[in-house]
Design an enzyme around this catalytic site. Sequence first.
Site, short mmCIF file in Angstrom:
data_model
loop_
_atom_site.label_atom_id
_atom_site.label_comp_id
_atom_site.label_asym_id
_atom_site.label_seq_id
_atom_site.Cartn_x
_atom_site.Cartn_y
_atom_site.Cartn_z
N HIS B 154 0.59 -1.24 0.12
CA HIS B 154 0.01 0.02 -0.15
C HIS B 154 0.82 1.22 0.13
O HIS B 154 2.05 1.24 0.43
CB HIS B 154 -0.87 -0.21 1.26
CG HIS B 154 -2.11 1.05 1.43
ND1 HIS B 154 -1.47 2.33 1.68
CD2 HIS B 154 -3.12 0.77 1.48
CE1 HIS B 154 -2.65 2.88 1.87
NE2 HIS B 154 -3.73 2.15 1.62
N ASP B 231 3.06 -4.09 8.19
CA ASP B 231 1.87 -3.44 7.84
C ASP B 231 0.91 -4.51 8.19
O ASP B 231 0.67 -5.30 7.41
CB ASP B 231 1.71 -2.77 6.51
CG ASP B 231 0.39 -2.61 6.13
OD1 ASP B 231 -0.56 -2.37 7.01
OD2 ASP B 231 0.17 -1.88 4.95
N GLN B 234 -4.41 -5.27 7.12
CA GLN B 234 -5.26 -6.35 6.38
C GLN B 234 -5.39 -7.58 7.39
O GLN B 234 -6.15 -8.54 7.14
CB GLN B 234 -4.96 -6.58 5.08
CG GLN B 234 -5.17 -5.32 4.39
CD GLN B 234 -6.66 -4.89 4.03
OE1 GLN B 234 -7.51 -5.75 4.41
NE2 GLN B 234 -7.02 -3.58 3.66
N LYS B 257 -10.39 -0.59 10.31
CA LYS B 257 -10.64 -1.63 9.49
C LYS B 257 -10.97 -3.03 10.21
O LYS B 257 -11.18 -4.05 9.84
CB LYS B 257 -9.27 -2.04 8.67
CG LYS B 257 -8.95 -1.07 7.51
CD LYS B 257 -7.83 -1.63 6.76
CE LYS B 257 -7.32 -0.45 6.03
NZ LYS B 257 -7.99 0.26 5.11
N CYS B 397 -4.99 2.54 -3.55
CA CYS B 397 -3.65 2.98 -2.93
C CYS B 397 -2.38 1.98 -3.22
O CYS B 397 -1.56 1.83 -2.41
CB CYS B 397 -3.81 3.18 -1.37
SG CYS B 397 -4.83 4.42 -1.18
#
Lengths: 159, 446
Positions: B154, B231, B234, B257, B397
């Site tokens: 991203h 990261d 997700q 999220k 993104c």
Amino acid sequence: MSSMEQLYQQLILDHAKDPHGKGLAEGHDAESFQVNPTCGDEVRLRVHLAAADAPTVDRVSWEGQGCSISQASVSVMSELVTGASVEEAEQLGETFRALMQSRGEGLDEAAEDRLGDATAFTGVAKYPARIKCALLGWAALRDALVQASAATTKKEEER
Amino acid sequence: MTAITDSAGATPSSGDRTLSTSELAAVRADFPLLARTVRGGRPLVYLDSAATAQKPDVVLDAEQDFYLQRNAAVHRGAHQLAEEATEAYEQARHEVAELVGVDDGELVWTANATAAVNVVAYAMSNASLGRGGATARRFALGAGDEVVVTEAEHHANIVPWQELCARTGATLRWIGVHDDGRLRLDDLTNVVTERTRVLAFSHASNVTGAVTDVAALVARAREVGALTVLDACQSVPHMPVDLHALDVDFAAFSGHKMLGPTGVGALYGRRELLEAMPPVLTGGSMVEVVTMETTTYAPPPQRFEAGSQMVAQAVGMGAAARYLRELGMEAVAAHEAEMTRLLLDAVASVPGVRLLGPADDRDRLALVSFVVDGVHAHDVGQVLDDAGVAVRVGHHCAQPLHRRLGAAASARASAAVYTTAEEVAAFADALARVRPFFGLDREGTR
């Protein structure tokens, strides 16, 4: 007709499939490159001016990629402004921007007459996320005309 | 509040046990928004949870309860409300830390995940200028040093590193991806070398859904002495995540999220690293002693939490973490694994649709990005929206990844714990109407 069918008028689908003015021409007076950063749609547009009593848009050529709304809008715009004076073309841009702010209600008859085929985009104004798509080509035209006028003024000053 | 143990009357969920129909219905009842209709009365089919998830009422209640009953400035003031507000705020930190398997003191509140990545990047930048003294020297970068990311990231895990390199003279390198979007781990030893100081990568791609082999990347980073930054945006909402077990140095994830509010996210940092790191934003709340000449800084996590914090949102994120833990992340993951299979089948069932990402369901999130031949992603999204199906369109993104996979833009359908098989079927039906609508297939060629 559903909102989506109003959005995708046959005229828009036809222009998206078989666009007018696509393919960059040489010898232009100004060029503008515009992107829609949210979706990556882009258009590179060139204008050729003819010097008459008032400067006139002689030709518009462009290259781009994007959704059917953005591509059809550049195509319809190219047809509409070819042969118009620069001032008329700028006014058409303002009228089209007003149409996009109309929430799908449209404009008065005189304004719609001036916009011709571009009134097919009335349904776009009901979808706020798509208005930018329809305006991409018009933004490139406005920018190119501003650049072309600036260049003309500079030439005249130098004379 | 729906705890699975309540509705099923059984032992807490564990293993690969998924949600029963009645449990799923109970989960959905916790999300008031899912009951609404869109576009002239069509039931909403929300398949955009990878962009932002919907919120259960326990999250909304926690935020409202904070403002109605406990609102006060935290970590200051001797009155009862200040005590209760501070307790709610720190309890929320504990809930989130528990969810991801870290200690409370290792979890820093940030505005979002992007801010969390930037805290690390700017702390390194400050260390490169000599801030933080000798203990911070391990974070200093200069010419000859390298920062490694992946092509699947991203923008939030690319741009901060590009900028850090531009400020310090370090060089940015990246691990490429295969045609199906999975990382080229065969490149790992070539790209991650003795010069590598930071290896930043996502736990799972927001475009391809591919879950990264974290152990392989961490092992290589350890070999060369590079810091790892994960990261986890997700992964945290969709699968069990134990950051200590993953052995990463830093991790970033967002509240919104993972069923929580917007405006809050978290940075995990290994305690000894946070303790050695110089601050980024400076001002109130992050100090020990301030004189007109100089300042000493509070220990982490407060050192990285300058100014008034997003207390109610943090409390909401804590409630979301508790909600997920009570559902059981194993059960969430098992349910979403079913959705993965259904989504992959849906995309495969429609002619003229190309999947971006792995076609197998192994190590893969319940999201599918795809391109419809001859139809731009925006137009795909519009036809789906007309059927009440909400998907994401654009580059999500991740422009470099789209470029690599040969697409300017794509549409993405993504599931969450509340997604049903019926919703995926509605998505498949709407997807089958896209090409015919634009005159590219006759009706019924599916």
